[in-house]
Design an enzyme around this catalytic site. Structure first.
Site, PDB file in Angstrom:
ATOM      1  N   GLY A  45      40.882  31.421  38.819  1.00 50.14           N
ATOM      2  CA  GLY A  45      40.812  31.300  40.262  1.00 50.14           C
ATOM      3  C   GLY A  45      40.104  30.013  40.635  1.00 50.14           C
ATOM      4  O   GLY A  45      39.313  29.479  39.853  1.00 50.14           O
ATOM      5  N   GLN A  50      35.466  24.111  45.870  1.00 51.40           N
ATOM      6  CA  GLN A  50      35.099  23.715  44.499  1.00 51.40           C
ATOM      7  C   GLN A  50      35.602  22.321  44.145  1.00 51.40           C
ATOM      8  O   GLN A  50      35.130  21.713  43.188  1.00 51.40           O
ATOM      9  CB  GLN A  50      35.646  24.728  43.478  1.00 51.40           C
ATOM     10  CG  GLN A  50      34.965  26.092  43.561  1.00 51.40           C
ATOM     11  CD  GLN A  50      35.506  27.030  42.512  1.00 51.40           C
ATOM     12  OE1 GLN A  50      36.487  27.717  42.747  1.00 51.40           O
ATOM     13  NE2 GLN A  50      34.882  27.055  41.347  1.00 51.40           N
ATOM     14  N   CYS A  92      32.392  31.130  36.343  1.00 53.74           N
ATOM     15  CA  CYS A  92      32.910  30.314  37.436  1.00 53.74           C
ATOM     16  C   CYS A  92      33.067  28.887  36.936  1.00 53.74           C
ATOM     17  O   CYS A  92      32.185  28.380  36.231  1.00 53.74           O
ATOM     18  CB  CYS A  92      31.933  30.358  38.612  1.00 53.74           C
ATOM     19  SG  CYS A  92      32.434  29.350  40.012  1.00 53.74           S
ATOM     20  N   LEU A  93      34.166  28.237  37.300  1.00 54.73           N
ATOM     21  CA  LEU A  93      34.385  26.858  36.870  1.00 54.73           C
ATOM     22  C   LEU A  93      33.299  25.934  37.428  1.00 54.73           C
ATOM     23  O   LEU A  93      33.044  24.870  36.878  1.00 54.73           O
ATOM     24  CB  LEU A  93      35.770  26.373  37.311  1.00 54.73           C
ATOM     25  CG  LEU A  93      36.951  27.104  36.650  1.00 54.73           C
ATOM     26  CD1 LEU A  93      38.267  26.628  37.258  1.00 54.73           C
ATOM     27  CD2 LEU A  93      36.953  26.899  35.148  1.00 54.73           C
ATOM     28  N   HIS A 134      35.432  37.031  44.481  1.00 55.44           N
ATOM     29  CA  HIS A 134      34.720  35.841  43.981  1.00 55.44           C
ATOM     30  C   HIS A 134      35.194  34.580  44.712  1.00 55.44           C
ATOM     31  O   HIS A 134      34.385  33.767  45.159  1.00 55.44           O
ATOM     32  CB  HIS A 134      34.974  35.752  42.466  1.00 55.44           C
ATOM     33  CG  HIS A 134      34.377  34.568  41.785  1.00 55.44           C
ATOM     34  ND1 HIS A 134      33.445  34.670  40.782  1.00 55.44           N
ATOM     35  CD2 HIS A 134      34.593  33.230  41.949  1.00 55.44           C
ATOM     36  CE1 HIS A 134      33.105  33.459  40.370  1.00 55.44           C
ATOM     37  NE2 HIS A 134      33.792  32.562  41.055  1.00 55.44           N
ATOM     38  N   GLU A 135      36.525  34.432  44.852  1.00 60.33           N
ATOM     39  CA  GLU A 135      37.062  33.207  45.474  1.00 60.33           C
ATOM     40  C   GLU A 135      36.787  33.176  46.980  1.00 60.33           C
ATOM     41  O   GLU A 135      36.477  32.119  47.532  1.00 60.33           O
ATOM     42  CB  GLU A 135      38.564  33.068  45.192  1.00 60.33           C
ATOM     43  CG  GLU A 135      38.946  32.982  43.714  1.00 60.33           C
ATOM     44  CD  GLU A 135      38.128  31.983  42.912  1.00 60.33           C
ATOM     45  OE1 GLU A 135      37.704  30.953  43.466  1.00 60.33           O
ATOM     46  OE2 GLU A 135      37.892  32.254  41.717  1.00 60.33           O
ATOM     47  N   HIS A 138      33.423  31.914  47.693  1.00 60.56           N
ATOM     48  CA  HIS A 138      33.310  30.447  47.661  1.00 60.56           C
ATOM     49  C   HIS A 138      33.554  29.844  49.048  1.00 60.56           C
ATOM     50  O   HIS A 138      32.945  28.835  49.412  1.00 60.56           O
ATOM     51  CB  HIS A 138      34.334  29.840  46.697  1.00 60.56           C
ATOM     52  CG  HIS A 138      33.897  29.790  45.266  1.00 60.56           C
ATOM     53  ND1 HIS A 138      32.795  29.078  44.851  1.00 60.56           N
ATOM     54  CD2 HIS A 138      34.432  30.336  44.136  1.00 60.56           C
ATOM     55  CE1 HIS A 138      32.668  29.200  43.531  1.00 60.56           C
ATOM     56  NE2 HIS A 138      33.649  29.964  43.064  1.00 60.56           N
TER      57      HIS A 138
END
Ligand code: NI
Length: 171
Positions: A45, A50, A92-93, A134-135, A138
């Site tokens: 994701g 991000q 997470c990236l 989660h996304e 963000h």
């Protein structure tokens, strides 16, 4: 085009994103770049902030290696229903080299728009439900580490500082 993924503690990750009002070619290109960047990482994701763009766009694909890709692109996603409990390990990236269990809902219903501006409803369970939560977090400037207990968060911040120091010394 693969974009650079911002990492903790970059302040851009803490900003709230604005809704998409018009789906321009630029927005379509952004969504394509986000998908490419996510697959390249690889991750399951990615949210626009991000990569430093504060628009409410997320991309998700939780299909496994040996499965057909199932790319979800959601504009202005909103959780309209949530139930059940999950407590799974997340990464997470934007928070490399760290993972922790986070309390989430086990099932969610998400409303939003696709890239053609059509209203969509996604009913998600398990990993997909966690990915949506989660996304969408963000888009509001929230990272999964913000959900940790004060003690765990403190441990995370110490580890992040150590990693940052090691990176500075190595460069
Ligand atoms: Ni993330």
């Amino acid at each position: 085009m693969i974009r650079t993924i911002l990492t903790y503690p970059n302040p851009e990750l803490k900003k709230k994103s604005a809704p998409v009002t018009i789906i321009t070619e630029k927005i379509r290109e952004l969504a394509r770049d986000m998908a490419e960047t996510m697959y390249n990482a690889p991750g399951i994701g990615l949210a626009a902030p991000q990569i430093g763009v504060h628009q409410r766009i997320i991309v998700i694909d939780v299909s496994g290696h040996d499965e057909q890709p199932e790319l979800i692109i959601a504009l202005n996603p909103v959780i309209v229903h949530a139930e059940g409990e999950a407590y799974e390990e997340e990464g997470c990236l934007s928070v490399p080299k760290y993972a922790a269990n986070v309390r989430r809902h086990a099932s969610v219903v998400v409303k939003g728009l696709d890239l053609d501006g059509n209203e969509k409803v996604w009913r998600a369970d398990d990993l997909l439900a966690i990915a949506f939560q989660h996304e969408i977090d963000h888009l509001d400037g929230i990272l999964f580490v913000d959900h940790l207990s004060p003690l765990k968060r403190d441990l995370f911040q110490r580890k992040a500082r150590r990693l940052a120091e090691a990176a500075t010394e190595a460069s």
